[in-house]
Structure formats: structure tokens, C-alpha cells
Design a protein around this motif. Structure first.
Motif, short mmCIF file in Angstrom:
data_model
loop_
_atom_site.label_atom_id
_atom_site.label_comp_id
_atom_site.label_asym_id
_atom_site.label_seq_id
_atom_site.Cartn_x
_atom_site.Cartn_y
_atom_site.Cartn_z
N ARG A 85 0.84 -1.21 0.00
CA ARG A 85 0.00 0.00 0.00
C ARG A 85 0.87 1.25 0.00
O ARG A 85 0.61 2.20 -0.73
N GLU A 131 -3.05 3.53 -2.79
CA GLU A 131 -4.39 3.08 -2.41
C GLU A 131 -5.11 2.37 -3.56
O GLU A 131 -5.76 1.36 -3.37
N GLY A 132 -4.97 2.90 -4.77
CA GLY A 132 -5.63 2.31 -5.94
C GLY A 132 -5.12 0.92 -6.24
O GLY A 132 -5.90 0.02 -6.58
N LEU A 192 -6.57 -1.44 -3.67
CA LEU A 192 -7.97 -1.74 -3.99
C LEU A 192 -8.06 -2.73 -5.13
O LEU A 192 -8.87 -3.67 -5.08
N ASP A 193 -7.23 -2.57 -6.16
CA ASP A 193 -7.21 -3.53 -7.28
C ASP A 193 -6.96 -4.95 -6.78
O ASP A 193 -7.61 -5.90 -7.21
N GLU A 200 -10.07 3.43 -0.17
CA GLU A 200 -11.04 4.31 -0.81
C GLU A 200 -11.54 3.67 -2.11
O GLU A 200 -10.76 3.26 -2.95
N ASP A 258 -13.07 3.92 -5.58
CA ASP A 258 -13.19 4.94 -6.62
C ASP A 258 -13.72 4.37 -7.94
O ASP A 258 -13.39 4.85 -9.01
N ARG A 259 -14.54 3.35 -7.84
CA ARG A 259 -15.09 2.68 -9.02
C ARG A 259 -16.59 2.92 -9.08
O ARG A 259 -17.21 3.33 -8.10
N THR A 265 -19.46 -2.45 -10.63
CA THR A 265 -18.63 -3.35 -9.84
C THR A 265 -19.46 -4.47 -9.23
O THR A 265 -19.05 -5.64 -9.25
#
Length: 188
Positions: free
Chosen positions: A67, A72-73, A76-77, A111, A113-114, A119
Motif C-alpha cells: 500500500r 491506495e488504488g 484496492l485492485d 477508498e 473509486d469505481r 462493480t
């Protein structure tokens, strides 16, 4: 000729004899992983990291380093990967991959963001309904009403197969539970 760094150690090497040469006092060369204080992680595909987490080979320190280094992205992935892609192997089932990812989603709360509806729709074919952390995470990010509305929209407009309809009904049932548990606001 002795350099000033060697004068006090002439004839007194660390091993018990011989001179300490100035080369041994320099910092380690870049990339010397055995001696360098900072190790950089190798970039990996989200599915590979998800499998490392599922197999138990990656612990909290690895995930925190991932991380920190990739953001963060990227985290999340990795944590969404088991819900949106087939991460199963000969030794890992969908549940094996999704359960630790779901726990980490709730624990780390990356976070989101999608697009929520997109999703959820993508997760329906693979989601193991025993992994209730997945919809709980979505509810904590968007609220129960937003997730419920997205589910209703999917059920009304999408052509779903029998397994996907079962997943939709399970989502509705889970979200009809106690909001304090879903949102993580229960008093201990």
C-alpha cells in the motif's frame, strides 16, 4: 601508504588481524539487498498478489508495504481482484481467495473509486455468498441505501442467470439485516 581512516586500525582487522581497508568502511552498493536498509517491492499483477494473500504467504507487513509503495488504488485492485476475476487455482477456491480479501477490505477500508453498480454486476458471477464482508464493505463506502438501489437497478435491467439472481437475493437478504452490524457501528 595508509589513509587516515586506516591509521588507528593498522594491523587490527575485525577478524582479528590484518588492516582494515577503506573499502570496507564505505556504504553498501545500491541494490545490495542483503545490506541495504530499504527494500523495494517488485511490481506484481493484482491476481498474483491476491493469491499470495489467500495462500497466507503475505502478512500485514507485506500488505502495508504494498500500500505504501504502490498506493491506495493498487491495494484496492488487489482486494477487489478475487471478487471480479477468477483467482482460484488447484489449491485455492473462490472462497479461499475472497475471504481474506473481504476481511482486509473491512479492516483497511481502501477508498473505493469505481462505479458501484458496474462493480456489483461484475462480482455477481464469482462472489461466494458466504463472504459477507464484500457487501458490508460496499455499504460502509456508499451507505446501505445506495447499495440497495444499485442492486435493485441491476435486478430490473440486467439479464441475469440463475446463479446471479441467487447472489442478488442473498445481497438483499444480507442488507436487510441489522444496519449497525453492516456499517460496523455496533457497541461492544
Amino acid at each position: 601508504m595508509l589513509y587516515p581512516m586506516q591509521w588507528d586500525n593498522h594491523g587490527m582487522h575485525r577478524s582479528g588481524g590484518g588492516a582494515v581497508f577503506s573499502k570496507s568502511r564505505f556504504s553498501p552498493p545500491p541494490g545490495d539487498a542483503n545490506r541495504s536498509a530499504i527494500k523495494m517491492m517488485t511490481p506484481r499483477a493484482p491476481i498474483e498478489v491476491a493469491r499470495l494473500i489467500a495462500s497466507g504467504r503475505w502478512k500485514a507487513k507485506h500488505i502495508a508495504a504494498y500500500r505504501s509503495q504502490f498506493g491506495e488504488g493498487a491495494l484496492l485492485d488487489v482486494l477487489l481482484c478475487p471478487f471480479l476475476n477468477d483467482c482460484s487455482t488447484e489449491t485455492l477456491t473462490h472462497y479461499d481467495c475472497q475471504q481474506p480479501a473481504g476481511v482486509l477490505l473491512l479492516e483497511l477500508m481502501p477508498e473505493f473509486d469505481r462505479a458501484l453498480q458496474h462493480t456489483i454486476r461484475r462480482s455477481l458471477p464469482l462472489w461466494n455468498v458466504s463472504v459477507e464482508q464484500w457487501p458490508f464493505y460496499l455499504c460502509r463506502c456508499f451507505g446501505i441505501d445506495a447499495v440497495t438501489n444499485a442492486i435493485a437497478e441491476i435486478a430490473e435491467t440486467e439479464n441475469l442467470d440463475e446463479n446471479e439472481r441467487c447472489a442478488i437475493e442473498t445481497l438483499r437478504w444480507l442488507l436487510g439485516g441489522k444496519p449497525d452490524i453492516i456499517l460496523g457501528t455496533q457497541v461492544s
